[in-house]
Design an enzyme around this catalytic site. Structure first.
Site, PDB file in Angstrom:
ATOM      1  N   LYS A 122       0.905  -1.060  -0.043  1.00 42.01           N
ATOM      2  CA  LYS A 122      -0.042   0.054   0.037  1.00 42.01           C
ATOM      3  C   LYS A 122       0.903   1.310   0.058  1.00 42.01           C
ATOM      4  CE  LYS A 122      -3.604   2.754   0.601  1.00 42.01           C
ATOM      5  NZ  LYS A 122      -4.288   3.143  -0.874  1.00 42.01           N
TER       6      LYS A 122
ATOM      7  N   ASN B 224     -11.511   4.698  -8.005  1.00 45.78           N
ATOM      8  CA  ASN B 224     -11.415   4.956  -6.610  1.00 45.78           C
ATOM      9  C   ASN B 224     -10.814   6.336  -6.446  1.00 45.78           C
ATOM     10  OD1 ASN B 224      -8.419   4.808  -5.410  1.00 45.78           O
ATOM     11  ND2 ASN B 224      -8.319   3.745  -7.381  1.00 45.78           N
TER      12      ASN B 224
ATOM     13  N   GLY C 229      -7.059   8.256  -1.826  1.00 46.17           N
ATOM     14  CA  GLY C 229      -6.327   9.327  -1.340  1.00 46.17           C
ATOM     15  C   GLY C 229      -5.106   9.022  -0.644  1.00 46.17           C
TER      16      GLY C 229
ATOM     17  N   ASN D 134       5.859   6.463  -6.786  1.00 48.74           N
ATOM     18  CA  ASN D 134       4.348   6.572  -7.218  1.00 48.74           C
ATOM     19  C   ASN D 134       4.555   8.037  -7.393  1.00 48.74           C
ATOM     20  OD1 ASN D 134       1.854   6.954  -8.123  1.00 48.74           O
ATOM     21  ND2 ASN D 134       0.918   6.497  -6.237  1.00 48.74           N
TER      22      ASN D 134
ATOM     23  N   CYS E  79      -0.213   9.322  -8.517  1.00 45.52           N
ATOM     24  CA  CYS E  79      -1.419   9.275  -7.738  1.00 45.52           C
ATOM     25  C   CYS E  79      -2.477  10.344  -8.172  1.00 45.52           C
ATOM     26  CB  CYS E  79      -1.223   9.144  -6.491  1.00 45.52           C
ATOM     27  SG  CYS E  79      -3.035   8.818  -5.627  1.00 45.52           S
TER      28      CYS E  79
ATOM     29  N   ILE F  43       0.563   1.470 -16.207  1.00 45.94           N
ATOM     30  CA  ILE F  43       0.096   2.575 -15.929  1.00 45.94           C
ATOM     31  C   ILE F  43      -0.767   2.459 -14.624  1.00 45.94           C
ATOM     32  CG2 ILE F  43      -0.130   3.140 -18.460  1.00 45.94           C
ATOM     33  CD1 ILE F  43      -3.147   2.608 -18.171  1.00 45.94           C
TER      34      ILE F  43
ATOM     35  N   THR G  50      -3.751   4.769 -12.749  1.00 48.24           N
ATOM     36  CA  THR G  50      -5.256   4.613 -13.179  1.00 48.24           C
ATOM     37  C   THR G  50      -5.371   5.950 -13.872  1.00 48.24           C
ATOM     38  OG1 THR G  50      -5.783   6.042 -11.008  1.00 48.24           O
ATOM     39  CG2 THR G  50      -6.238   3.570 -11.167  1.00 48.24           C
TER      40      THR G  50
ATOM     41  N   GLY H 243      -5.763  -2.870 -15.826  1.00 49.17           N
ATOM     42  CA  GLY H 243      -6.777  -3.852 -16.257  1.00 49.17           C
ATOM     43  C   GLY H 243      -6.261  -5.228 -16.431  1.00 49.17           C
TER      44      GLY H 243
END
Lengths: 303, 243
Positions: A45, A69, A72, A128, A131, A192, A194, A245
């Site tokens: 996470k 989603n 956050g 990341n 986000c 990728i 989202t 996906g």
């Protein structure tokens, strides 16, 4: 049986399957169901310097063949991840884990990565810069080649483990961003994240998601992932971790042909908690069907 | 949590838009106050529905037809469903005292049925208040009575039972503890007028339903909790009302 092992930035994976960050927690919900040591690894996470509650609810909206989603980056903060989550994980997972890190400034990223780099359990740092659900950070670093390169260089300076930069698809030229990260010292690229999306409830005439917009994932985005993995993998020399996906062994092979060295599985885990186990168990059959002897040999097979 | 294939053995209307479905399959470990998460053809996310009853390899659920998923369920005559069971913490009956009060509103009524059964089996004197908008929406009054509970029905328009909300019936009942499930304004009203501790079951839009996605988090005085995994039942003392 064909060979499923791949080498990701110098670390051997038994198979290329990696549950994606944010869909697998810190592993134990899934360890209740099956032995998660069968995974290549998993990306935990998204972790930030300070604890975060994240966005107000509703955070989830259903779409055709996917979901949005806007969690956050809810997480307990890097100190607690190291003192509480990693020791719990050690009880059910004996492989190297991928540490997923987010931040709101270049210093945040460097701080959190430096801490996690010192943990034996961590094999890779997945940074990341993509986000879509937090303001003043996250994706803003991933939409400019210069900013993405700055984060990459700052993290590389304070770490010893392979650094994989996770990119956003919400850009006009993903290749230039991937190249900027490679030039700044990145050891790999993952993509990728989202796609920025939105749904409106016709009854209330308001957005379904409290935060208005969120990240669209699920099988609907798979063709976008194939295209972007293909573009990036052909432009950089470092390994690419493909995702977006993926929900079957066939999808895994398709992304590897496009150029992925390993493949992350995201939203599929939320619909079917056994998704990754099923994909791994199904891979030998699909490899045989398409006459593939070794997965590592098909990486980037489509020129 | 467990995943299994369940056979639809019954799917019948209780009112105009509330259905009762019985599913045959593995029921080991299913507890009162928990929910199941149902995969439906062509829909991406599973549908979380509370467990109304569970015995002898059969799970009973009661659901209101409100959207695409529940409409699809309503039209099912037979067949198999991919279901996750054993989700959520459920109600804790060990703290109920001798005469607990159960308050349900609309489709918040079903999970209280299995709870009432358990409390009565433990030798407790159970009072139940079932709240509905109007007479045509009332269901399960007789079923609760058959368990041996003292039942009061309220309707908002006064067309059946006591006129008003469940809280209007609470004043006349002596209780040691309360358990409730229903719409959030009802939970909040009960929280405000209740004289004892209690357990409240919450609803939130979920992604996975088993604690992985953090889609249904809420803040409590005992820290952040996931409604699907650490809930849906929260104790009165930990609740923070934000909305």
């Amino acid at each position: 049986m064909g060979k499923m092992n791949v080498n990701l930035c110098g670390i051997e994976l038994d198979n290329p399957i990696i549950p994606a960050s944010g869909t697998f927690g810190f592993g134990y919900e899934f360890a209740e169901l099956y032995d998660i040591n069968m995974l290549g690894t998993f990306s935990f996470k998204g972790t930030t310097k300070d604890p975060r509650f994240g966005n107000p609810t509703p955070r989830i909206a259903e779409c055709t063949a996917g979901m949005i989603n806007a969690v956050g980056l809810q997480n307990p903060g890097v100190e607690k991840v190291i003192s509480e989550e990693l020791p719990k994980l050690a009880k059910c997972f004996n492989k190297k884990v991928m540490a997923n890190v987010s931040g709101f400034s270049v210093e945040d990223y460097a701080y959190t990565c430096e801490k996690l780099d010192k943990c034996d359990q961590v094999g890779w740092l997945e940074v990341n810069v993509s986000c879509p659900n937090v303001h003043g950070g996250g994706m803003s670093f991933g939409t400019s080649p210069a900013a993405a390169a700055e984060v990459t260089a700052a993290v590389k300076k304070v770490t010893t483990k392979p650094v994989i930069i996770k990119l956003s698809p919400n850009v006009t030229d993903i290749v230039s961003i991937a190249k900027a990260c490679e030039n700044a010292g990145a050891d790999g690229i993952s993509l990728i994240n989202t796609l920025l999306g939105m749904r409106i409830d016709l009854k209330t005439k308001k957005p379904v998601i409290a935060n208005t917009m969120g990240g669209f994932s699920g099988s609907a985005i798979f063709p976008v992932a194939v295209r972007m993995v293909y573009q990036v993998a052909h432009a950089v020399k470092i390994p690419v971790v493909g995702m977006g996906g993926v929900s079957s062994a066939e999808d895994v092979i398709e992304l590897m042909l496009a150029g992925a060295t390993a493949v992350e599985v995201g939203a599929a885990n939320l619909i079917d908690p056994y998704a990754c186990k099923n994909i791994i168990e199904d891979l030998p059959r699909v490899m045989e069907e398409y006459k593939i002897n070794s997965l590592s040999e098909i990486i980037g097979g489509v020129k | 949590m467990k995943q299994g294939i369940y056979k639809i053995i019954q799917n019948v209307p209780l009112t105009d838009n509330v259905m009762l479905m019985k599913l045959a399959g593995d029921t080991e470990g299913v507890a009162c106050g928990q929910f199941i998460n149902i995969k439906l053809d062509g829909l991406y996310l599973r549908r979380p529905i509370s467990v109304c009853d569970c015995e002898d390899g059969v799970i009973t659920i009661i659901y209101k037809v409100v959207g695409k998923g529940t409409k699809q369920m309503q039209d099912m005559k037979e067949g198999d469903l991919d279901v996750l069971t054993g989700l959520g913490n459920g109600y804790n009956t060990s703290v109920s005292g001798d005469n607990p009060l159960l308050l349900g509103g609309g489709v918040g009524v079903p999970p209280l049925y299995m709870l009432a059964k358990k409390l009565i089996a433990e030798g407790k004197k159970v009072s139940v208040v079932l709240g509905f908008n109007t007479k045509s929406e009332v269901f399960y009054e007789d079923e609760f009575r058959a368990l041996g509970a003292t039942v009061t029905v309220t309707t908002a328009d006064g067309s059946y039972g006591t006129k008003g909300f469940v809280t209007d019936a609470m004043g006349d009942i002596d209780y040691s503890y309360f358990y409730t499930c229903g719409p959030e304004p009802m939970l909040k009203a009960i929280y405000n007028v209740s004289k004892t501790s209690g357990q409240l079951s919450f609803e939130e839009r979920m992604g996975c339903g088993f604690g992985a996605c953090m889609g249904c988090s809420c803040k409590t005085l005992y820290g952040n909790k996931r409604i699907c995994k650490d809930g849906p039942v929260l104790v009165k003392e930990e609740i923070i009302w934000e909305k």
